[in-house]
Design an enzyme around this catalytic site. Sequence first.
Site, PDB file in Angstrom:
ATOM      1  N   ASP A  28       4.141  -7.473  -0.588  1.00 28.58           N
ATOM      2  CA  ASP A  28       3.582  -7.631  -1.937  1.00 28.58           C
ATOM      3  C   ASP A  28       2.554  -6.531  -2.206  1.00 28.58           C
ATOM      4  OD1 ASP A  28       2.982  -8.751  -4.388  1.00 28.58           O
ATOM      5  OD2 ASP A  28       2.122 -10.597  -3.594  1.00 28.58           O
TER       6      ASP A  28
ATOM      7  N   GLY B 201       0.947  -7.578   2.933  1.00 28.66           N
ATOM      8  CA  GLY B 201       2.340  -7.420   3.330  1.00 28.66           C
ATOM      9  C   GLY B 201       3.154  -6.634   2.320  1.00 28.66           C
TER      10      GLY B 201
ATOM     11  N   VAL C 233       3.639 -13.509   6.628  1.00 27.80           N
ATOM     12  CA  VAL C 233       2.506 -14.437   6.593  1.00 27.80           C
ATOM     13  C   VAL C 233       2.957 -15.883   6.341  1.00 27.80           C
ATOM     14  CG1 VAL C 233       0.417 -15.008   5.278  1.00 27.80           C
ATOM     15  CG2 VAL C 233       0.909 -12.650   5.850  1.00 27.80           C
TER      16      VAL C 233
HETATM   17  P1  ADP Z   1       5.727 -13.577   3.079  1.00 29.53           P
HETATM   18  O1  ADP Z   1       4.352 -13.885   2.542  1.00 29.53           O
HETATM   19  O2  ADP Z   1       6.836 -13.991   2.119  1.00 29.53           O
HETATM   20  O3  ADP Z   1       5.934 -14.081   4.472  1.00 29.53           O
HETATM   21  P2  ADP Z   1       5.158 -10.833   3.985  1.00 29.53           P
HETATM   22  O4  ADP Z   1       4.898  -9.666   3.096  1.00 29.53           O
HETATM   23  O5  ADP Z   1       4.009 -11.337   4.796  1.00 29.53           O
HETATM   24  O6  ADP Z   1       5.811 -11.971   3.059  1.00 29.53           O
HETATM   25  O7  ADP Z   1       6.344 -10.453   4.976  1.00 29.53           O
HETATM   26  C1  ADP Z   1       7.706 -10.479   4.627  1.00 29.53           C
HETATM   27  C2  ADP Z   1       8.449  -9.451   5.461  1.00 29.53           C
HETATM   28  O8  ADP Z   1       8.273  -8.166   4.868  1.00 29.53           O
HETATM   29  C3  ADP Z   1       7.970  -9.320   6.918  1.00 29.53           C
HETATM   30  O9  ADP Z   1       9.132  -9.244   7.760  1.00 29.53           O
HETATM   31  C4  ADP Z   1       7.208  -7.989   6.913  1.00 29.53           C
HETATM   32  O10 ADP Z   1       7.306  -7.327   8.176  1.00 29.53           O
HETATM   33  C5  ADP Z   1       7.979  -7.215   5.872  1.00 29.53           C
HETATM   34  N1  ADP Z   1       7.266  -6.091   5.230  1.00 29.53           N
HETATM   35  C6  ADP Z   1       5.936  -5.891   5.063  1.00 29.53           C
HETATM   36  N2  ADP Z   1       5.715  -4.740   4.388  1.00 29.53           N
HETATM   37  C7  ADP Z   1       6.930  -4.202   4.106  1.00 29.53           C
HETATM   38  C8  ADP Z   1       7.388  -3.027   3.449  1.00 29.53           C
HETATM   39  N3  ADP Z   1       6.530  -2.145   2.924  1.00 29.53           N
HETATM   40  N4  ADP Z   1       8.726  -2.811   3.351  1.00 29.53           N
HETATM   41  C9  ADP Z   1       9.601  -3.686   3.878  1.00 29.53           C
HETATM   42  N5  ADP Z   1       9.251  -4.821   4.505  1.00 29.53           N
HETATM   43  C10 ADP Z   1       7.930  -5.073   4.632  1.00 29.53           C
END
Ligand code: ADP
Length: 169
Positions: free
Chosen positions: A33, A31, A120
């Site tokens: 991260d 994601g 996630v």
């Molecule tokens: P968590 O584990 O805290 O739920 P995630 O990374 O799975 O974090 O998702 C958090 C949000 O970030 C989701 O809404 C996802 O669509 C969004 N997301 C994922 N990649 C990016 C990115 N490169 N830039 C901005 N938002 C993103």
Amino acid sequence: MTIDVVEGDITSLQVDVVVNAANTRLAGGGGVDGAIHRAAGSADLQRACRAIGGCPTGEVRVTPAFRLPARAIYHTVGPVWQGGAAGEEALLRSCYRHCLQQLIEDQLQSIVFPAISCGVYGFPPQLAVPVAVAEARRALRQRPDLGVIFCCFDSAMADLYRQALSAPS
Ligand code: ADP
């Protein structure tokens, strides 16, 4: 007060601080991260994260931004959604509050947040977005010169932020 909503990739924004939705081990992952680690430079960022060790849920840890067009990365750990009765909302609020406090302490001005925990980790966006907006408004009442951006990967999420921002505080 400036609170903006943008759609796209958080790693492309020029701001003082990019917030990462990290995990407690600060180990990198998928994601947002993963995107931040790749764009900042995985080796450098992993080394900085290892030196810190970890971060409890609801708190924040700071690293350099390395190759991101920012001054720092704030790694915060959102709660995993467990149905809503495990203090998830308070922990999510704590993420936003700690990041905004850190921004003020660091004497920086602009910060971009992803939708912490809404991927996630399963936090329902319609419950998470009002928490994020309330904490941004709270910080801006204290420090009207701050700029807060909410970066969304899709337009449905961006619409939720726009709706919350059009409602009175
Ligand atoms: P968590 O584990 O805290 O739920 P995630 O990374 O799975 O974090 O998702 C958090 C949000 O970030 C989701 O809404 C996802 O669509 C969004 N997301 C994922 N990649 C990016 C990115 N490169 N830039 C901005 N938002 C993103």
